[in-house]
Design a protein around this motif. Structure first.
Motif, PDB file in Angstrom:
ATOM      1  N   UNK A 103       0.836  -1.209   0.000  1.00  0.00           N
ATOM      2  CA  UNK A 103       0.000   0.000   0.000  1.00  0.00           C
ATOM      3  C   UNK A 103       0.871   1.260   0.000  1.00  0.00           C
ATOM      4  N   UNK A 104       1.917   1.246   0.821  1.00  0.00           N
ATOM      5  CA  UNK A 104       2.818   2.405   0.886  1.00  0.00           C
ATOM      6  C   UNK A 104       3.511   2.637  -0.452  1.00  0.00           C
ATOM      7  N   UNK A 105       4.005   1.581  -1.063  1.00  0.00           N
ATOM      8  CA  UNK A 105       4.679   1.734  -2.364  1.00  0.00           C
ATOM      9  C   UNK A 105       3.672   2.170  -3.420  1.00  0.00           C
ATOM     10  N   UNK A 106       2.499   1.582  -3.431  1.00  0.00           N
ATOM     11  CA  UNK A 106       1.456   1.946  -4.391  1.00  0.00           C
ATOM     12  C   UNK A 106       1.128   3.432  -4.317  1.00  0.00           C
ATOM     13  N   UNK A 107       1.047   3.950  -3.086  1.00  0.00           N
ATOM     14  CA  UNK A 107       0.730   5.367  -2.880  1.00  0.00           C
ATOM     15  C   UNK A 107       1.963   6.274  -2.941  1.00  0.00           C
ATOM     16  N   UNK A 108       3.141   5.655  -2.974  1.00  0.00           N
ATOM     17  CA  UNK A 108       4.369   6.451  -2.961  1.00  0.00           C
ATOM     18  C   UNK A 108       4.604   7.102  -1.616  1.00  0.00           C
ATOM     19  N   UNK A 109       4.280   6.390  -0.547  1.00  0.00           N
ATOM     20  CA  UNK A 109       4.411   6.930   0.809  1.00  0.00           C
ATOM     21  C   UNK A 109       5.536   6.231   1.558  1.00  0.00           C
ATOM     22  N   UNK A 110       6.536   6.998   1.961  1.00  0.00           N
ATOM     23  CA  UNK A 110       7.653   6.468   2.749  1.00  0.00           C
ATOM     24  C   UNK A 110       8.336   5.297   2.048  1.00  0.00           C
ATOM     25  N   UNK A 111       8.513   5.417   0.741  1.00  0.00           N
ATOM     26  CA  UNK A 111       9.063   4.334  -0.077  1.00  0.00           C
ATOM     27  C   UNK A 111      10.453   3.921   0.396  1.00  0.00           C
ATOM     28  N   UNK A 112      11.305   4.881   0.700  1.00  0.00           N
ATOM     29  CA  UNK A 112      12.657   4.541   1.152  1.00  0.00           C
ATOM     30  C   UNK A 112      12.604   3.736   2.446  1.00  0.00           C
ATOM     31  N   UNK A 113      11.686   4.078   3.319  1.00  0.00           N
ATOM     32  CA  UNK A 113      11.566   3.385   4.602  1.00  0.00           C
ATOM     33  C   UNK A 113      11.013   1.965   4.424  1.00  0.00           C
ATOM     34  N   UNK A 114       9.929   1.804   3.661  1.00  0.00           N
ATOM     35  CA  UNK A 114       9.334   0.475   3.496  1.00  0.00           C
ATOM     36  C   UNK A 114      10.152  -0.420   2.573  1.00  0.00           C
ATOM     37  N   UNK A 115      11.118   0.162   1.867  1.00  0.00           N
ATOM     38  CA  UNK A 115      11.964  -0.672   1.007  1.00  0.00           C
ATOM     39  C   UNK A 115      12.775  -1.671   1.830  1.00  0.00           C
ATOM     40  N   UNK A 116      13.133  -1.310   3.037  1.00  0.00           N
ATOM     41  CA  UNK A 116      13.978  -2.182   3.867  1.00  0.00           C
ATOM     42  C   UNK A 116      13.256  -3.490   4.216  1.00  0.00           C
ATOM     43  N   UNK A 117      12.073  -3.450   4.844  1.00  0.00           N
ATOM     44  CA  UNK A 117      11.423  -4.727   5.150  1.00  0.00           C
ATOM     45  C   UNK A 117      10.959  -5.492   3.908  1.00  0.00           C
ATOM     46  N   UNK A 118      10.567  -4.783   2.850  1.00  0.00           N
ATOM     47  CA  UNK A 118      10.105  -5.499   1.654  1.00  0.00           C
ATOM     48  C   UNK A 118      11.262  -6.221   0.970  1.00  0.00           C
ATOM     49  N   UNK A 119      12.416  -5.576   0.894  1.00  0.00           N
ATOM     50  CA  UNK A 119      13.580  -6.241   0.299  1.00  0.00           C
ATOM     51  C   UNK A 119      14.039  -7.399   1.179  1.00  0.00           C
TER      52      UNK A 119
ATOM     53  N   UNK B 186      13.371  -3.376  -8.777  1.00  0.00           N
ATOM     54  CA  UNK B 186      12.382  -2.297  -8.938  1.00  0.00           C
ATOM     55  C   UNK B 186      12.305  -1.429  -7.686  1.00  0.00           C
ATOM     56  N   UNK B 187      12.337  -2.049  -6.523  1.00  0.00           N
ATOM     57  CA  UNK B 187      12.283  -1.282  -5.273  1.00  0.00           C
ATOM     58  C   UNK B 187      13.525  -0.415  -5.132  1.00  0.00           C
ATOM     59  N   UNK B 188      14.683  -0.975  -5.441  1.00  0.00           N
ATOM     60  CA  UNK B 188      15.928  -0.187  -5.395  1.00  0.00           C
ATOM     61  C   UNK B 188      15.833   0.981  -6.377  1.00  0.00           C
ATOM     62  N   UNK B 189      15.315   0.738  -7.569  1.00  0.00           N
ATOM     63  CA  UNK B 189      15.154   1.813  -8.555  1.00  0.00           C
ATOM     64  C   UNK B 189      14.219   2.897  -8.028  1.00  0.00           C
ATOM     65  N   UNK B 190      13.139   2.508  -7.373  1.00  0.00           N
ATOM     66  CA  UNK B 190      12.206   3.493  -6.813  1.00  0.00           C
ATOM     67  C   UNK B 190      12.879   4.353  -5.758  1.00  0.00           C
ATOM     68  N   UNK B 191      13.695   3.735  -4.917  1.00  0.00           N
ATOM     69  CA  UNK B 191      14.404   4.490  -3.881  1.00  0.00           C
ATOM     70  C   UNK B 191      15.404   5.442  -4.532  1.00  0.00           C
ATOM     71  N   UNK B 192      16.137   4.962  -5.527  1.00  0.00           N
ATOM     72  CA  UNK B 192      17.149   5.801  -6.184  1.00  0.00           C
ATOM     73  C   UNK B 192      16.532   6.944  -6.981  1.00  0.00           C
ATOM     74  N   UNK B 193      15.347   6.709  -7.546  1.00  0.00           N
ATOM     75  CA  UNK B 193      14.671   7.759  -8.325  1.00  0.00           C
ATOM     76  C   UNK B 193      14.115   8.863  -7.437  1.00  0.00           C
TER      77      UNK B 193
ATOM     78  N   UNK C  58       5.981  11.890  -9.306  1.00  0.00           N
ATOM     79  CA  UNK C  58       4.727  12.654  -9.302  1.00  0.00           C
ATOM     80  C   UNK C  58       3.568  11.775  -8.829  1.00  0.00           C
ATOM     81  N   UNK C  59       2.573  12.407  -8.336  1.00  0.00           N
ATOM     82  CA  UNK C  59       1.365  11.736  -7.858  1.00  0.00           C
ATOM     83  C   UNK C  59       1.687  10.759  -6.729  1.00  0.00           C
ATOM     84  N   UNK C  60       2.604  11.138  -5.844  1.00  0.00           N
ATOM     85  CA  UNK C  60       2.949  10.285  -4.708  1.00  0.00           C
ATOM     86  C   UNK C  60       2.808  11.072  -3.408  1.00  0.00           C
ATOM     87  N   UNK C  61       2.570  10.348  -2.343  1.00  0.00           N
ATOM     88  CA  UNK C  61       2.481  10.961  -1.019  1.00  0.00           C
ATOM     89  C   UNK C  61       3.824  11.595  -0.646  1.00  0.00           C
ATOM     90  N   UNK C  62       4.933  10.913  -0.972  1.00  0.00           N
ATOM     91  CA  UNK C  62       6.252  11.458  -0.649  1.00  0.00           C
ATOM     92  C   UNK C  62       6.492  12.798  -1.347  1.00  0.00           C
TER      93      UNK C  62
END
Length: 162
Positions: free
Chosen positions: A74-90, A135-142, A146-150
């Protein structure tokens, strides 16, 4: 070739900031769908699978996995705290690779045979898990797209985005 034929009047540089949006949507949806499927079948059913694969504390790990997939997705879908949620998802994906998929090799699709016009597949390898990780690493690096909570949070704080 003329750039305007490919990109129209917008330059590729102006479109680059949108590159992470489809990644964010598919990765977030994928995690969310997997988490909801496990939840719908019941955490006990997933815990039994984890126990069969000798994962310690299978009930706790089942709940931890479901919560990580649902909330992380849900967080990644909404673009919310992506860098933070990348850790447990990875971490979740890395554990799945090591405990389940590694013995089956790289490929996620192993066509074994066709029976009555229906394909029969073997056990999946770690390809999809690795694609999710990349993909998650790419999202964090990018950074925020647009259209994200972050992006909204940063604009509200007065931080200029690219």
């Amino acid at each position: 070739m003329n750039r305007n034929l490919i990109y129209g009047s917008k330059s590729p540089e102006r479109l680059t900031k949108y590159a992470a949006v489809p990644l964010r949507l598919i990765v977030g949806y994928g995690f969310l769908a997997h988490g909801i499927a496990k939840w719908a079948k019941g955490p006990d059913a997933f815990a039994a699978i984890l126990q069969a694969t000798h994962v310690p504390a299978p009930h706790f790990m089942a709940w931890l996995t479901i919560i990580t997939e649902v909330l992380g997705g849900l967080a990644i879908l909404l673009g919310a705290f992506v860098a933070l949620v990348s850790i447990p998802t990875i971490m979740l994906l890395a554990v799945a690779i090591v405990t389940v998929h590694l013995p089956y090799g790289f490929s996620s699709i192993k066509l074994m045979k066709v029976v009555d016009g229906r394909a029969q597949f073997g056990p999946p390898g770690y390809e999809c898990d690795l694609l999710y990780i990349v993909c998650i690493v790419a999202l964090v690096l990018c950074g925020p797209s647009p259209w994200s909570v972050d992006a909204y949070r940063l604009r509200k704080e007065g931080v200029a985005l690219r």
